[in-house]
Motif scaffolding. Structure first.
Motif, mmCIF file in Angstrom:
data_model
loop_
_atom_site.group_PDB
_atom_site.id
_atom_site.type_symbol
_atom_site.label_atom_id
_atom_site.label_comp_id
_atom_site.label_asym_id
_atom_site.label_seq_id
_atom_site.Cartn_x
_atom_site.Cartn_y
_atom_site.Cartn_z
ATOM 1 N N SER A 1 -2.248 1.564 9.883
ATOM 2 C CA SER A 1 -2.194 0.127 9.618
ATOM 3 C C SER A 1 -3.291 -0.620 10.369
ATOM 4 O O SER A 1 -3.766 -1.661 9.903
ATOM 5 C CB SER A 1 -0.824 -0.434 10.007
ATOM 6 O OG SER A 1 0.191 0.117 9.186
ATOM 7 N N ASP B 1 -2.027 -8.926 7.364
ATOM 8 C CA ASP B 1 -0.719 -9.374 6.889
ATOM 9 C C ASP B 1 0.248 -9.799 7.991
ATOM 10 O O ASP B 1 1.102 -10.651 7.745
ATOM 11 C CB ASP B 1 -0.060 -8.254 6.065
ATOM 12 C CG ASP B 1 -0.902 -7.855 4.865
ATOM 13 O OD1 ASP B 1 -1.491 -8.754 4.235
ATOM 14 O OD2 ASP B 1 -0.969 -6.647 4.563
ATOM 15 N N THR C 1 2.405 2.162 3.365
ATOM 16 C CA THR C 1 3.564 1.342 3.712
ATOM 17 C C THR C 1 4.803 1.815 2.972
ATOM 18 O O THR C 1 5.897 1.912 3.552
ATOM 19 C CB THR C 1 3.295 -0.134 3.377
ATOM 20 O OG1 THR C 1 2.184 -0.594 4.163
ATOM 21 C CG2 THR C 1 4.508 -1.000 3.678
ATOM 22 N N ARG D 1 0.834 -1.208 0.000
ATOM 23 C CA ARG D 1 0.000 0.000 0.000
ATOM 24 C C ARG D 1 0.868 1.257 0.000
ATOM 25 O O ARG D 1 2.030 1.221 0.405
ATOM 26 C CB ARG D 1 -0.914 0.008 1.227
ATOM 27 C CG ARG D 1 -1.979 -1.075 1.218
ATOM 28 C CD ARG D 1 -2.751 -1.061 2.516
ATOM 29 N NE ARG D 1 -3.793 -2.079 2.540
ATOM 30 C CZ ARG D 1 -5.055 -1.855 2.187
ATOM 31 N NH1 ARG D 1 -5.424 -0.642 1.801
ATOM 32 N NH2 ARG D 1 -5.941 -2.823 2.233
ATOM 33 N N HIS E 1 -4.000 -3.637 7.744
ATOM 34 C CA HIS E 1 -2.719 -4.195 7.292
ATOM 35 C C HIS E 1 -2.131 -5.120 8.361
ATOM 36 O O HIS E 1 -1.628 -6.206 8.040
ATOM 37 C CB HIS E 1 -1.748 -3.057 6.974
ATOM 38 C CG HIS E 1 -0.332 -3.496 6.762
ATOM 39 N ND1 HIS E 1 0.027 -4.462 5.843
ATOM 40 C CD2 HIS E 1 0.830 -3.105 7.371
ATOM 41 C CE1 HIS E 1 1.342 -4.656 5.882
ATOM 42 N NE2 HIS E 1 1.843 -3.851 6.804
#
Length: 243
Positions: free
Chosen positions: A103, A112, A19, A16, A108
């Motif tokens: 995040s 992840d 990030t 993203r 995220h």
């Protein structure tokens, strides 16, 4: 027909924008903080445990001054090193806080980085260690998922090492000692905080060097492109190698 993510050698979106921006900003700020921090350390290159530490106290670590090629500025200047350090530190701290919140909001971390059921099973962890030791990198859509070692290291850096280096840095500030005296008690004294700050900084450098090594071994062009543009080419399995 296979979807693009399942096709061999497909190009997909990997990282993203948040990030990617934080990654490169963090790299710049960590360089400034580490090199200027070494310049500050050169003013008294000794480390102690506890509240106090001076020339005649027992130091658990005593080093020579770091050379100019690794410090900021490139010559000894405590004032300039402090200037660079204190200019970068607030940006670094607020960028980390913003990245954590963002995040969490875009999931995220949950999607992840969070451990899944069975991730920490000894057999699974051992297999990941073996794959890393043999430089067997995931291929196809498996390359889009973080393995156990990656999850553990990223969580450790983002939620342990980086906050720790920030909090120990604040503990060394006389102004913060007055405002938040509990920080001094938490780390067992200003000199203990300085030692932890030093050790954590070098742990982050070790992580950075290992990270760069893995990028080079996994394919630097593809990895760098994914962190600059977000676009990533799924690596295909080498002939004779199965996962």
């Amino acid at each position: 027909m296979d979807s693009p993510i399942d096709s061999i050698n497909a190009i997909v979106r990997r990282h993203r924008l948040s990030t990617r921006l934080w990654h490169w900003l963090n790299a710049l700020l960590l360089y400034i903080l580490f090199s200027s921090g070494l310049g500050i350390f050169n003013a008294h290159p000794r480390l102690y445990w506890g509240q106090y530490g001076a020339n005649f106290d027992h130091a658990w670590l005593e080093l020579d001054r770091f050379p100019g090629w690794i410090t900021l500025p490139g010559h000894y200047s405590l004032a300039l090193s402090r200037h660079w350090h204190l200019a970068a530190a607030p940006i670094f701290a607020f960028a980390l806080l913003l990245y954590m919140l963002w995040s969490l909001a875009n999931r995220h971390i949950a999607r992840d980085l969070a451990f899944r059921r069975g991730d920490l099973a000894p057999r699974h962890v051992w297999q990941d260690i073996r794959n890393h030791a043999r430089l067997r990198f995931p291929t196809g859509k498996d390359a889009l998922r973080y393995n156990i070692l990656q999850k553990a290291s990223y969580i450790g850096v983002i939620f342990v090492a980086l906050p720790l280096v920030i909090l120990t840095g604040l503990t060394m500030s006389p102004g913060m000692n007055a405002a938040w005296p509990w920080l001094v008690e938490l780390f067992g004294g200003r000199q203990s905080a300085r030692s932890i700050h030093f050790l954590t900084a070098f742990a982050l450098v070790a992580f950075f060097l290992l990270h760069i090594l893995m990028v080079l071994l996994a394919g630097p062009v593809n990895e760098l492109r994914s962190m600059i543009t977000g676009r990533y080419r799924l690596p295909k399995a080498k002939s004779g190698v199965t996962r």
